[in-house]
Design a protein around this motif. Structure first.
Motif, PDB file in Angstrom:
ATOM      1  N   ASN A 245       0.831  -1.202   0.000  1.00 55.14           N
ATOM      2  CA  ASN A 245       0.000   0.000   0.000  1.00 55.14           C
ATOM      3  C   ASN A 245       0.867   1.254   0.000  1.00 55.14           C
ATOM      4  O   ASN A 245       1.812   1.362   0.778  1.00 55.14           O
ATOM      5  N   ASP A 247       0.851   5.791  -1.199  1.00 58.27           N
ATOM      6  CA  ASP A 247       0.046   6.945  -1.574  1.00 58.27           C
ATOM      7  C   ASP A 247      -0.261   6.882  -3.069  1.00 58.27           C
ATOM      8  O   ASP A 247       0.353   6.110  -3.808  1.00 58.27           O
ATOM      9  N   ASN A 248      -1.176   7.684  -3.503  1.00 60.23           N
ATOM     10  CA  ASN A 248      -1.532   7.749  -4.917  1.00 60.23           C
ATOM     11  C   ASN A 248      -0.419   8.486  -5.661  1.00 60.23           C
ATOM     12  O   ASN A 248      -0.455   9.707  -5.847  1.00 60.23           O
ATOM     13  N   CYS A 280      -3.372   1.454  -3.454  1.00 56.66           N
ATOM     14  CA  CYS A 280      -3.556   2.644  -2.630  1.00 56.66           C
ATOM     15  C   CYS A 280      -4.281   2.270  -1.327  1.00 56.66           C
ATOM     16  O   CYS A 280      -3.661   2.209  -0.271  1.00 56.66           O
ATOM     17  N   ARG A 281      -5.569   1.994  -1.410  1.00 52.70           N
ATOM     18  CA  ARG A 281      -6.314   1.606  -0.201  1.00 52.70           C
ATOM     19  C   ARG A 281      -6.762   0.149  -0.225  1.00 52.70           C
ATOM     20  O   ARG A 281      -7.082  -0.412   0.801  1.00 52.70           O
TER      21      ARG A 281
END
Length: 298
Positions: A245, A247-248, A280-281
């Motif tokens: 995971n 950040d974008n 990302c999430r």
């Protein structure tokens, strides 16, 4: 194959084992020694094992193809499993015959037995020296090396037995030595069977997975790790996949993080084939190991 384990060395070891087999067969028949006859059949199995190991190694060294994207290294694992399995089967057969000999003793000519055993020991010792280095790093070579080492140890037992038979006429020593050697061979072969079977079943290698997750999460911009998979291509090559995971971020910023992950896994954990999936999430709160029964779409 390492330079020290060239085809010429394998050829020499094979020829030595064929010669020893013929020599021990004749010696066993002339002396009536079960331990010599059993060692002869064991040496014949060694010769076949050496040929199989060499062929498997040549196959294992082939480049990856469209049909075998990981290459052919599993050929050596299959050869090691077969070699070790044959050893155990031979050992069981020898032990059964030895028990029969204990119950029904047969005369043995200790002098002939001694001469044949000494010559066989020297030849087997020379063969083990030729393969010793490669046995430290290759399951396939190790299985063959154990074949030869067990023969050398069997020859030592036969030598001791021949001395006891010649001096004190103790006939039960011959089958007793056979049982002891058979037990030792089985004991040494079982770990190879266990390890090769684990590799073929794609069992996970022994790694500190929690430590890996912790280390990866210490890298800049890595926020979580989940769905780890690890398996052995052979005993020296680990394949590893992981969902990470972040950040974008644009791809140009993700690629340097990939290189950091690959470097960490290679240098600290010995992992040499890494597949990374950046997210990302998605899956951020999922377990470290993927459980298909708990699978769900995010």
């Amino acid at each position: 194959m390492e330079k020290s384990l060239s085809g010429s060395r394998f050829l020499l070891v094979t020829v030595l084992n064929v010669v020893i087999t013929i020599f021990e067969l004749l010696g066993g028949l002339l002396s009536g020694s079960l331990s010599l006859l059993s060692d002869a059949f064991h040496n014949l199995g060694d010769a076949l094992s050496i040929v199989l190991s060499y062929v498997a190694h040549r196959i294992g060294g082939k480049r990856q193809t469209r049909n075998n994207t990981y290459g052919y290294r599993r050929a050596e694992i299959l050869a090691a499993l077969l070699n070790a399995g044959v050893l155990i089967v031979i050992s069981l057969a020898l032990a059964i015959e030895a028990i029969r000999r204990l119950l029904n003793p047969e005369p043995v000519k200790g002098d002939i037995m001694l001469v044949v055993a000494v010559v066989s020991f020297l030849a087997n010792l020379f063969s083990t020296i030729l393969l010793n280095h490669g046995a430290q790093h290759n399951l396939n070579i190790r299985a063959t090396y154990l074949h030869l080492l067990s023969d050398a140890l069997a020859s030592v037992g036969v030598i001791v037995g021949a001395i006891l038979i010649t001096v004190w006429q103790i006939s039960w020593v011959d089958p007793t030595i056979t049982i002891l050697v058979a037990g030792y061979i089985s004991y040494e072969s079982w770990p190879i069977i266990k390890q090769t079977f684990g590799i073929l079943m794609e069992a996970s290698p022994k790694l500190d997975y929690e430590g890996i997750a912790h280390d990866l999460c210490q890298l800049p911009k890595v926020e979580g790790v989940h769905h780890i998979h690890a398996w052995l291509i052979d005993e020296n090559n680990i394949a590893f996949s992981v969902h990470v995971n972040m950040d974008n971020l644009p791809l140009s910023e993700i690629e340097p993080i990939y290189r950091q992950i690959e470097t960490l896994l290679c240098h600290k954990y010995g992992i040499n084939h890494v597949t990374i999936q950046a997210e990302c999430r998605r899956g951020k709160n999922e377990d470290l190991f993927f459980d298909q029964n708990d699978w769900r779409h995010d």
